[in-house]
Design an enzyme around this catalytic site. Structure first.
Site, PDB file in Angstrom:
ATOM      1  N   SER A   1       0.836  -1.198   0.000  1.00 31.16           N
ATOM      2  CA  SER A   1       0.000   0.000   0.000  1.00 31.16           C
ATOM      3  C   SER A   1       0.870   1.248   0.000  1.00 31.16           C
ATOM      4  CB  SER A   1      -0.909  -0.004   1.234  1.00 31.16           C
ATOM      5  OG  SER A   1      -1.704   1.157   1.260  1.00 31.16           O
ATOM      6  N   GLY A   2       0.575   2.173  -0.910  1.00 31.14           N
ATOM      7  CA  GLY A   2       1.348   3.401  -1.022  1.00 31.14           C
ATOM      8  C   GLY A   2       2.482   3.320  -2.005  1.00 31.14           C
TER       9      GLY A   2
ATOM     10  N   THR B   1      -2.063   2.025  -8.112  1.00 31.28           N
ATOM     11  CA  THR B   1      -3.217   2.625  -8.794  1.00 31.28           C
ATOM     12  C   THR B   1      -2.787   3.630  -9.844  1.00 31.28           C
ATOM     13  OG1 THR B   1      -4.552   2.332  -6.784  1.00 31.28           O
ATOM     14  CG2 THR B   1      -5.358   3.878  -8.434  1.00 31.28           C
TER      15      THR B   1
ATOM     16  N   ASN C   1      -1.315   5.204   3.451  1.00 29.67           N
ATOM     17  CA  ASN C   1      -1.558   5.742   2.116  1.00 29.67           C
ATOM     18  C   ASN C   1      -2.830   6.573   2.145  1.00 29.67           C
ATOM     19  OD1 ASN C   1      -1.601   6.272  -0.591  1.00 29.67           O
ATOM     20  ND2 ASN C   1      -2.047   4.190  -1.240  1.00 29.67           N
TER      21      ASN C   1
ATOM     22  N   SER D   1      -5.539   4.711  -0.780  1.00 35.48           N
ATOM     23  CA  SER D   1      -5.296   3.277  -0.853  1.00 35.48           C
ATOM     24  C   SER D   1      -6.503   2.571  -1.464  1.00 35.48           C
ATOM     25  CB  SER D   1      -5.026   2.718   0.550  1.00 35.48           C
ATOM     26  OG  SER D   1      -4.869   1.325   0.514  1.00 35.48           O
ATOM     27  N   SER D   2      -6.235   1.704  -2.447  1.00 31.28           N
ATOM     28  CA  SER D   2      -7.303   0.893  -3.039  1.00 31.28           C
ATOM     29  C   SER D   2      -7.661  -0.210  -2.061  1.00 31.28           C
ATOM     30  CB  SER D   2      -6.835   0.294  -4.368  1.00 31.28           C
ATOM     31  OG  SER D   2      -6.585   1.292  -5.311  1.00 31.28           O
TER      32      SER D   2
ATOM     33  N   GLY E   1      -1.080  -5.432  -2.288  1.00 33.38           N
ATOM     34  CA  GLY E   1       0.249  -5.994  -2.133  1.00 33.38           C
ATOM     35  C   GLY E   1       0.412  -6.664  -0.776  1.00 33.38           C
TER      36      GLY E   1
ATOM     37  N   GLU F   1       1.482  -7.058   2.739  1.00 37.35           N
ATOM     38  CA  GLU F   1       1.699  -5.964   3.686  1.00 37.35           C
ATOM     39  C   GLU F   1       1.338  -6.416   5.099  1.00 37.35           C
ATOM     40  OE1 GLU F   1       0.362  -1.292   4.204  1.00 37.35           O
ATOM     41  OE2 GLU F   1      -0.762  -2.646   2.903  1.00 37.35           O
TER      42      GLU F   1
END
Length: 1157
Positions: free
Chosen positions: A278-279, A283, A325, A328-329, A552, A554
């Site tokens: 994330s981050g 995206t 993030n 974040s998605s 991802g 994490e």
């Protein structure tokens, strides 16, 4: 059993030919001889070469796969796969390009010994575990003194040293180009490029993208053109997208292919897999790839715009701010873009995975829910707010529980307007948009519904307030129906139905479950509408590029059920990555029989077995426990420990938690709410409530849910034991993940690994430990190692011989493809260690095909040069021959035309001569007649008396007339001289007046400019009045000393001057003219002084030094007076000037004797 033919046991013609070549060239070229072909595998092992593609294991073969791997699960540590046949020895520890401290690898290998001897730059591990660059100063036993970059000297063990690359290799585009492939060198190369705003780096076939956390100027249209026209070859997301597009368009029609790792020339469909934590920028990278594909695949422009606009909708409804993030998605998505036969985008399809439902009702401190809630509260119009009864975001419990309502870098209101435009672009009508906003507002109002405990058994009743009223109105039901659904539950007891009141926690769970169901169903409806809009109905050619953007790996501080599913999916994606970059490589080397040394890599098959094995896998056990209503998290952990403690990838912990050894590291999972989130239960009361609502959306949501439960669409559901009416979240996700992997297996993959450089999300900061951890998790280091040690470029014998056979003599052109390939290699003088000869293909080290192509290009250029010269000589000969023919033909044509024109001119000349002779005769006769008549008139004689009298009168009067004429001439000359003097004086006066007119005009122009400047300053005096009061004393004197009138005096008004013209003149005008001009000049000076004084008075009023008067009105009044006087003054001045010019003109028209003409 497969039968074996006798011919397959005997020596093949290929082996016999190689033997003859070996004997022939043994003495001539012993060093350049290509390596011998390895012995053919036993024919009983395989009768024909299988396809390099393998089907993924489906749910049906889980049992057999689990049985095969059950014996391996008892091994301790991670399972390691190797490349190459088993008959080849393992790679020694000292040969590994990654030397990590603490391992059993060689400490004094040749490379490090050379660096120590020459005292070169090395990498040394510091006390905190980070690598630092330094130069060896001295060595003593097993330790070395290293001078670091900060001029400090440290003593470290030699095993803590790694060789560093020379400075010339810093910041290379491809990590494979590094001389020494170790972790600090790879990390330093990526860091150097990142600090120069070069965020893309290649790692063999994988693209590494580092998030810059700022705008980088590398995405303009010029870059799109450059990568499309192959003008740039530097690493970029555009390059990956362009490669995927070219391979898709080439498909099976490609006659020549140079492949990397695995030959996918027969694959038409492509996939771009974007992964990272994330981050890391997944995206944004996906949007960049879509933008490039939209440009190069642009057709009408409608479908491309819709594809790009979908990202705004997905971000609004599926992205949120997390601790790591700001955007974040919280779901995975697969965007499949279809192309026509001409390469234009014809339609697209979006598939989503594992939306984080718990974020709708529960937030961690410092995080936000989905962006759409805050955008709606900030950007909705007043009319929409009234219909939805909206309040501020801080008034809703679902949003204010985390104490984070805003993101400083994001304008939620502006994002809402962008979202409205995107919804219009994908053709969602205004009515449906309002229904969407109604459902969002209903979710927010549901969160504000509160409950009141009424007895000791913790039973509740719903508090009747505006939250209940608004939620019921927006959903489309009555308040009593909503209250009943949230506070009671019906239980079937035999033939009777009993209504039971809910406790406080049960009521909260029912409310939250209803809110989550509405939001998730709304999200799914949006995806369906977007897909319907992106489907244009054109013929699908089967060409597509899929872009996968998924969570991802994490590890968080508290890993719940959501992270459990995410990490499981990442294990599957990592196996897909390993399969295409490691396992298939090994299989192809084995099948083609090349000599290959094993290179170890970490395989995650044991971890996948831990998740998927039946009936004692994690998902199977979780589903089994979820079927018991009274089961708790402790029950779940006990069940897992009972069946999985023997697996080295699992470790049970105290307090309802367990540890899984993932491919990227260990993760501790907290089983709190595991069972509740896996069940995803929506009570029948809530379902009945939504089905009876008057609003269209709730009815559609319930009907869709019932259809999916009764008619499962997935083929995995239909064939598995889980094909029942009620499925758990884990099982649904597993089925969906297997469908995704089957789709990816049918495509040619391209990988982009996104790296997060720092945890603070700020630009130009690179944390080495964080980046190194991500490189290890993503498998980037192994990819670089395999790319370096393996043979990434391969061609079949036929392709190689066909492409380079022109370099061989004609005598060898008739041989078979293998013989020609070996002869070509000898002709190119390629070192034997740089290639391998397989049964069907030639394998080359990285960079060798470039050298071959350069030689081929030079050869072709030389051939083209010879052909060019030959064609030029032939063209010149043909041109000269054609030119001679054309010139000869032109000479004939010109001669004929000249003769024809000569005959015409000759006839014309004859006619002209005849006409001229006739005219000359006529003129001669006419002149002769005139001469004859004049001669007759002169023959007659005059009378004598008359002639004598006329002569006498003339002699008497002639002297007096002559005398009078002489006197008149002398008087005229005197008068003329006097007039000329007067004219000279008048011209001098006129010149002086003109000079003074020019001078006054220049002065008036400067005064006009100054007035305009002062006017602008005076208009600003009112705003600066407070500051001018403090400087009153000094400012007032300055104003009086330096003041100029703001009134503009036209240059024409002052062109007459203030001086009286001098000189005497006989013309009467000048005496009167001087007086008139003096009067006008005096009037001008007096008026100027008066106006300046009045302007000064107005300025003093503005600065506060006079009694209060309206300065603006006074100034306007003065301006009107000035304009009126100015108009009258100009009219009088023009009249005087006209008189002066008129008299001047009359004076010049007089004759020298003073009479008018």
């Amino acid at each position: 059993m497969l039968s074996v033919s006798p011919s397959s046991i005997a020596r093949s013609s290929l082996e016999e030919m190689l033997e003859s070549l070996r004997q022939r060239d043994e003495n001539e070229m012993p060093k350049d001889m290509p390596p011998a072909l390895p012995p053919r595998p036993k024919p009983t092992s395989r009768a024909r070469l299988p396809s390099t593609k393998r089907r993924l294991p489906s749910l049906e073969d889980d049992e057999s796969r689990a049985a095969r791997s059950s014996s391996d699960c008892s091994l301790e540590g991670e399972r390691v796969r190797t490349f190459g046949p088993k008959r080849v020895k393992e790679m020694e520890a000292g040969e590994s390009p990654y030397v990590v401290a603490g391992s059993n690898e060689s400490r004094w290998d040749d490379k490090l010994g050379y660096f120590i001897e020459k005292k070169l730059h090395v990498w040394c591990r510091s006390g905190d575990g980070l690598w630092e660059s330094g130069q060896i100063q001295s060595t003593s036993g097993e330790k070395a003194s290293v001078l670091l970059s900060d001029n400090s000297v440290v003593t470290v063990p030699i095993q803590e040293l790694l060789p560093a690359n020379p400075h010339i290799l810093e910041g290379v585009d491809d990590l494979v180009q590094l001389s020494y492939l170790n972790e600090p060198s790879v990390l330093h190369n990526i860091r150097c490029r990142y600090l120069q705003d070069i965020i893309y780096t290649k790692a063999g076939p994988v693209l590494v993208a580092v998030n810059p956390f700022k705008d980088v100027e590398i995405y303009e249209h010029d870059y799109v053109t450059a990568y499309r026209q192959k003008l740039l070859d530097s690493p970029h997301a555009y390059a990956i997208a362009d490669e995927a597009y070219d391979k898709m368009m080439a498909g099976a029609n490609s006659h020549f292919s140079v492949t990397i790792f695995v030959n996918f020339a027969d694959e038409t469909n492509q996939s771009i897999i974007i992964s990272g934590e994330s981050g890391a920028g997944k995206t944004e990278t996906a949007k960049i790839v879509m933008q490039y594909l939209a440009v190069i695949g642009g057709g009408s422009g409608v479908i491309e715009s819709e594809v790009l606009q979908t990202s705004y909708i997905l971000e609004a409804f599926g992205n949120a701010k997390t601790a790591r993030n700001d955007n974040s998605s919280r779901f995975g998505k697969l965007i499949e873009i279809h192309f026509s036969a001409s390469g234009q985008i014809c339609d697209a399809k979006i598939q989503t995975f594992l939306l984080e439902k718990s974020r709708v009702v529960q937030l961690a401190l410092g995080e936000r829910s989905y962006h759409i809630f805050y955008q709606l509260c900030s950007g909705a119009s007043s009319a929409l707010r009234g219909r939805l009864r909206l309040k501020k975001a801080s008034d809703y419990k679902y949003l204010n529980q985390s104490d984070c309502l805003e993101i400083h870098t994001i304008d939620d209101a502006q994002k809402f307007h962008t979202l409205m435009g995107a919804l219009d672009t994908v053709r969602i009508c205004k009515e449906d948009q309002e229904h969407v906003f109604e459902m969002l507002a209903a979710v927010l109002w549901l969160g504000n519904i509160s409950f009141l405990v009424t007895d000791n058994q913790n039973h509740i009743e719903v508090v009747a307030d505006e939250a209940v009223t608004n939620a019921a109105s927006l959903i489309g039901c009555s308040e009593p129906e909503l209250v009943l659904a949230l506070s009671t539950r019906k239980i079937q007891a035999g033939k009777d139905e009993v209504t039971r009141r809910l406790t406080l926690q049960q009521a909260i769970d029912a409310r939250d479950a209803l809110a989550k169901f509405i939001y998730v169903s709304l999200f799914d409806w949006l995806i369906e509408e977007i897909n319907s809009s992106l489907t244009t109905g054109k013929h699908n050619t089967g060409r597509s590029i899929s872009i996968l953007d998924f969570y991802g790996y994490e590890p968080l501080k508290k890993n719940s059920f959501q992270q459990f599913c995410v990490n499981y999916a990442n294990e599957r994606l990592q196996q897909h990555f390993n399969r295409h970059l490691f396992k298939l490589e090994q299989e192809e080397y084995e099948l083609d029989g090349i000599d290959w040394t094993k290179v170890g890599f970490v395989d995650n098959v044991d971890c996948l077995n831990l998740f998927e094995k039946k009936p004692i896998g994690l998902i199977s056990l979780l589903d089994e426990i979820s079927n018991f209503p009274k089961a708790t998290n402790l029950t779940l952990v006990a069940k897992l420990k009972q069946h999985l403690n023997a697996n080295h990838c699992f470790k049970g912990e105290r307090g309802g938690s367990f540890i899984i050894h993932h491919n990227a590291g260990e993760v501790l999972y907290d089983t709190e709410d595991f069972l509740k989130k896996n069940r995803e239960s929506l009570h029948s009361e809530s379902i009945q409530l939504l089905s009876l609502c008057t609003s269209r959306f709730p009815q559609y949501f319930t009907s869709t849910m019932l259809k999916q439960s009764q008619h499962p669409e997935s083929k995995f559901m239909q064939s598995s034991m889980f094909a029942c009416q009620k499925q758990t979240v884990a099982t649904k996700f597993k089925v969906q993940l297997f469908e995704l992997m089957q789709h990816l297996e049918s495509t040619n993959p391209h990988f982009i690994r996104c790296i997060k450089p720092n945890s603070k999300q700020i630009p130009a900061v690179f944390q080495n430990d964080l980046a190194l951890e991500q490189l290890r998790c993503n498998g980037v280091l192994e990819v670089v190692r395999i790319s370096r040690l393996g043979y990434p470029i391969r061609m079949t014998h036929q392709e190689f011989a066909t492409r380079y056979r022109f370099i061989l003599p004609e005598s060898m052109a008739c041989q078979d493809h293998l013989s020609m390939s070996i002869a070509i290699l000898q002709q190119f003088d390629i070192f034997p260690e740089m290639y391998q000869v397989g049964y069907t293909k030639l394998y080359f080290r990285a960079g060798q095909i470039v050298a071959l192509e350069d030689v081929r290009k030079q050869f072709l250029q030389g051939t083209l040069e010879v052909q060019k010269l030959s064609r030029a000589r032939r063209a010149r000969l043909d041109f000269h021959e054609l030119k001679g023919i054309v010139v000869k033909l032109q000479s004939y044509v010109r001669g004929k035309s000249a003769r024809k024109e000569y005959n015409v001119l000759k006839k014309q000349h004859k006619s002209v001569v005849q006409i001229q002779s006739a005219i000359r005769g006529w003129l001669t006769r006419k002149n002769f007649g005139h001469l004859w008549n004049s001669k007759k008139s002169t023959v007659s004689k005059p009378k004598p008396g008359r002639r004598m009298s006329e002569s006498k009168d003339l002699s008497e009067t002639l002297p007096s007339v002559v005398e009078e004429l002489q006197k008149a001439v002398s008087m005229a000359e005197a008068t003329l001289g006097h007039k000329e003097k007067e004219n000279i004086a008048l011209r001098e006066q006129v010149r002086k007046y003109e000079a003074r007119m020019l001078e006054y005009e220049s002065k008036m122009k400067s005064m006009e400019e100054m007035w305009q400047k002062q006017t602008s300053l005076q208009l600003n005096l009112a705003a600066a009045k407070n500051s001018l009061i403090t400087d009153n004393a000094t400012g007032r004197s300055g104003k009086r000393n330096g003041f100029q009138s703001p009134l503009s005096y036209d240059s024409e008004d002052t062109s007459m001057g203030t001086h009286t013209p001098g000189g005497n003149t006989p013309v009467r005008f000048f005496n009167n003219g001087v007086n008139s001009l003096n009067t006008l000049a005096n009037e001008f000076e007096q008026r100027k002084r008066n106006f300046d004084d009045q302007v000064l008075a107005i300025v003093e009023v503005k600065t506060g030094n006079s009694p209060p008067v309206n300065p603006v009105e006074e100034f306007r009044r003065l301006r009107r007076m000035f304009d009126a006087w100015k108009k009258d003054y100009k009219a009088r001045l023009k009249e005087e000037k006209a008189k002066a010019h008129r008299i001047e003109g009359e004076k010049h028209r007089r004759r020298w004797w003073g009479m008018r003409k």
